[in-house]
Design a protein around this motif. Sequence first.
Motif, PDB file in Angstrom:
ATOM      1  N   TYR A 191       8.860  -8.930  -0.028  1.00 45.78           N
ATOM      2  CA  TYR A 191       7.207  -9.107   0.293  1.00 45.78           C
ATOM      3  C   TYR A 191       6.985  -7.650   0.939  1.00 45.78           C
ATOM      4  CZ  TYR A 191       8.581  -8.461   5.586  1.00 45.78           C
ATOM      5  OH  TYR A 191       9.025  -8.137   6.665  1.00 45.78           O
ATOM      6  N   ALA A 192       5.557  -7.488   0.858  1.00 43.92           N
ATOM      7  CA  ALA A 192       4.945  -6.209   1.200  1.00 43.92           C
ATOM      8  C   ALA A 192       3.791  -6.446   1.566  1.00 43.92           C
ATOM      9  CB  ALA A 192       4.739  -5.582  -0.273  1.00 43.92           C
ATOM     10  N   ALA A 193       3.449  -5.825   2.602  1.00 40.46           N
ATOM     11  CA  ALA A 193       2.063  -6.016   3.458  1.00 40.46           C
ATOM     12  C   ALA A 193       1.116  -4.710   2.935  1.00 40.46           C
ATOM     13  CB  ALA A 193       2.342  -5.956   4.995  1.00 40.46           C
ATOM     14  N   VAL A 194       0.138  -4.956   2.477  1.00 49.81           N
ATOM     15  CA  VAL A 194      -0.758  -3.484   1.785  1.00 49.81           C
ATOM     16  C   VAL A 194      -1.966  -3.753   2.599  1.00 49.81           C
ATOM     17  CG1 VAL A 194      -1.727  -3.076  -0.424  1.00 49.81           C
ATOM     18  CG2 VAL A 194       0.588  -4.067  -0.509  1.00 49.81           C
ATOM     19  N   LEU A 195      -2.385  -2.807   2.730  1.00 52.50           N
ATOM     20  CA  LEU A 195      -3.737  -2.404   3.495  1.00 52.50           C
ATOM     21  C   LEU A 195      -4.986  -2.706   2.179  1.00 52.50           C
ATOM     22  CD1 LEU A 195      -3.361   0.840   5.537  1.00 52.50           C
ATOM     23  CD2 LEU A 195      -3.682  -1.465   6.473  1.00 52.50           C
ATOM     24  N   LYS A 196      -6.042  -3.643   2.780  1.00 54.11           N
ATOM     25  CA  LYS A 196      -7.004  -3.734   1.987  1.00 54.11           C
ATOM     26  C   LYS A 196      -7.754  -2.467   1.107  1.00 54.11           C
ATOM     27  CE  LYS A 196      -8.399  -8.050   3.576  1.00 54.11           C
ATOM     28  NZ  LYS A 196      -9.649  -8.898   4.310  1.00 54.11           N
ATOM     29  N   THR A 197      -7.639  -1.356   1.876  1.00 58.12           N
ATOM     30  CA  THR A 197      -8.030  -0.151   1.505  1.00 58.12           C
ATOM     31  C   THR A 197      -7.126   0.526   0.317  1.00 58.12           C
ATOM     32  OG1 THR A 197      -7.145   0.866   3.208  1.00 58.12           O
ATOM     33  CG2 THR A 197      -9.337   0.222   3.464  1.00 58.12           C
ATOM     34  N   ASN A 198      -6.197  -0.454   0.106  1.00 58.54           N
ATOM     35  CA  ASN A 198      -5.186   0.433  -1.103  1.00 58.54           C
ATOM     36  C   ASN A 198      -5.013  -0.696  -2.261  1.00 58.54           C
ATOM     37  OD1 ASN A 198      -3.239   1.762  -2.323  1.00 58.54           O
ATOM     38  ND2 ASN A 198      -1.662   1.706  -0.855  1.00 58.54           N
ATOM     39  N   PRO A 199      -6.006  -0.736  -2.900  1.00 52.65           N
ATOM     40  CA  PRO A 199      -6.161  -1.663  -4.273  1.00 52.65           C
ATOM     41  C   PRO A 199      -4.991  -1.335  -5.142  1.00 52.65           C
ATOM     42  CG  PRO A 199      -8.007  -0.469  -4.312  1.00 52.65           C
ATOM     43  CD  PRO A 199      -7.270  -0.083  -3.170  1.00 52.65           C
ATOM     44  N   ALA A 200      -4.656  -0.226  -5.232  1.00 53.85           N
ATOM     45  CA  ALA A 200      -3.725   0.342  -6.421  1.00 53.85           C
ATOM     46  C   ALA A 200      -2.345  -0.079  -6.215  1.00 53.85           C
ATOM     47  CB  ALA A 200      -3.715   1.932  -6.576  1.00 53.85           C
ATOM     48  N   SER A 201      -1.866  -0.212  -4.813  1.00 55.43           N
ATOM     49  CA  SER A 201      -0.731  -0.927  -4.391  1.00 55.43           C
ATOM     50  C   SER A 201      -0.728  -2.426  -4.677  1.00 55.43           C
ATOM     51  CB  SER A 201      -0.410  -0.401  -2.947  1.00 55.43           C
ATOM     52  OG  SER A 201       0.775  -0.923  -2.513  1.00 55.43           O
ATOM     53  N   SER A 202      -1.830  -2.932  -4.623  1.00 51.00           N
ATOM     54  CA  SER A 202      -1.889  -4.236  -4.732  1.00 51.00           C
ATOM     55  C   SER A 202      -1.696  -4.604  -6.255  1.00 51.00           C
ATOM     56  CB  SER A 202      -3.092  -4.995  -4.159  1.00 51.00           C
ATOM     57  OG  SER A 202      -3.125  -5.153  -3.054  1.00 51.00           O
ATOM     58  N   ARG A 203      -2.326  -3.782  -7.029  1.00 50.30           N
ATOM     59  CA  ARG A 203      -2.163  -3.933  -8.378  1.00 50.30           C
ATOM     60  C   ARG A 203      -0.594  -3.538  -8.930  1.00 50.30           C
ATOM     61  NH1 ARG A 203      -7.039  -0.999  -8.447  1.00 50.30           N
ATOM     62  NH2 ARG A 203      -6.099   0.907  -9.257  1.00 50.30           N
ATOM     63  N   ARG A 253      -5.138 -11.326   5.698  1.00 50.45           N
ATOM     64  CA  ARG A 253      -5.515 -11.344   6.973  1.00 50.45           C
ATOM     65  C   ARG A 253      -6.569 -10.057   7.216  1.00 50.45           C
ATOM     66  NH1 ARG A 253       0.454 -11.591   9.447  1.00 50.45           N
ATOM     67  NH2 ARG A 253       0.691 -13.746   8.838  1.00 50.45           N
ATOM     68  N   ARG A 254      -7.030  -9.781   8.105  1.00 52.10           N
ATOM     69  CA  ARG A 254      -8.071  -8.774   8.643  1.00 52.10           C
ATOM     70  C   ARG A 254      -7.994  -7.718   7.744  1.00 52.10           C
ATOM     71  NH1 ARG A 254      -9.682  -6.398  14.333  1.00 52.10           N
ATOM     72  NH2 ARG A 254     -11.698  -5.808  13.782  1.00 52.10           N
ATOM     73  N   ASP A 255      -6.670  -6.903   7.914  1.00 54.10           N
ATOM     74  CA  ASP A 255      -7.025  -5.596   7.208  1.00 54.10           C
ATOM     75  C   ASP A 255      -5.807  -5.540   5.978  1.00 54.10           C
ATOM     76  OD1 ASP A 255      -8.846  -4.549   8.958  1.00 54.10           O
ATOM     77  OD2 ASP A 255      -7.323  -3.730  10.353  1.00 54.10           O
ATOM     78  N   GLU A 256      -5.021  -6.504   5.886  1.00 53.75           N
ATOM     79  CA  GLU A 256      -3.883  -6.387   5.109  1.00 53.75           C
ATOM     80  C   GLU A 256      -3.858  -7.693   4.038  1.00 53.75           C
ATOM     81  OE1 GLU A 256      -0.189  -4.246   7.084  1.00 53.75           O
ATOM     82  OE2 GLU A 256      -0.760  -6.162   8.092  1.00 53.75           O
ATOM     83  N   ILE A 257      -3.209  -7.544   2.959  1.00 56.59           N
ATOM     84  CA  ILE A 257      -2.965  -8.441   2.222  1.00 56.59           C
ATOM     85  C   ILE A 257      -1.379  -8.664   2.041  1.00 56.59           C
ATOM     86  CG2 ILE A 257      -3.132  -9.183  -0.367  1.00 56.59           C
ATOM     87  CD1 ILE A 257      -5.629  -7.401  -0.484  1.00 56.59           C
ATOM     88  N   PHE A 258      -0.765  -9.616   1.954  1.00 53.26           N
ATOM     89  CA  PHE A 258       0.547  -9.984   2.134  1.00 53.26           C
ATOM     90  C   PHE A 258       1.068 -10.684   0.598  1.00 53.26           C
ATOM     91  CE2 PHE A 258      -0.704  -9.738   6.276  1.00 53.26           C
ATOM     92  CZ  PHE A 258       0.457  -9.114   6.981  1.00 53.26           C
ATOM     93  N   TRP A 259       1.989  -9.780   0.049  1.00 54.26           N
ATOM     94  CA  TRP A 259       2.631 -10.277  -1.313  1.00 54.26           C
ATOM     95  C   TRP A 259       4.034 -10.724  -1.175  1.00 54.26           C
ATOM     96  CZ3 TRP A 259      -0.836  -9.996  -5.387  1.00 54.26           C
ATOM     97  CH2 TRP A 259      -2.280  -9.374  -5.093  1.00 54.26           C
TER      98      TRP A 259
END
Length: 171
Positions: A134-146, A159-165
């Motif tokens: 798993y990874a927790a990515v800040l919403k302000t870091n869309p490149a990491s989510s991609r 969640r508020r500031d993070e996306i959990f993958w």
Amino acid sequence: MVEISTPRLALYGLQTSHLKRLVENPEGLEKALGFAIARDVLTPRVQHAIHSKLKKMETAAIADYAWFTYWMIWVRETRLGAGLIGFKGIPAGPSDVEIGYGIDPACQNRNYMTEAVLGLSAWAFTDPRCTGIYAAVLKTNPASSRVLEKAGFYCVSIRRDEIFWRLPRPA
């Protein structure tokens, strides 16, 4: 030093002596490894993480170092240590592990990080204790989510500031 090979990269599991040099004397580590290391990866946050990893490795079994260390992402074409990737500990029993990574801005948008995530994930799943990553990515870091999406991770929660993958163990 453990090595994971992918089509365009080699991931080198850094020993404790390498991690210390990476923070204290990157030029010395370059000489020891035989290639240049991108300095933009060595942010204060990463240096703090390296110190945390070293502290955990003091009490970890040597056989588990690969789960605690950073792996240097070496780009074959440019012969550059372009980034770091690693887990934040061992899978405790059948369990998920958290992954973290970073790459030199000059090496972004070339799918290197996706390739590194896939390579390290394949290695992790050779251990039967690892049921997922798993990874927790800040919403302000869309490149990491991609990166995670391209590597097959799916969004578990927001969640508020993070996306959990999460990437489950392949069937």
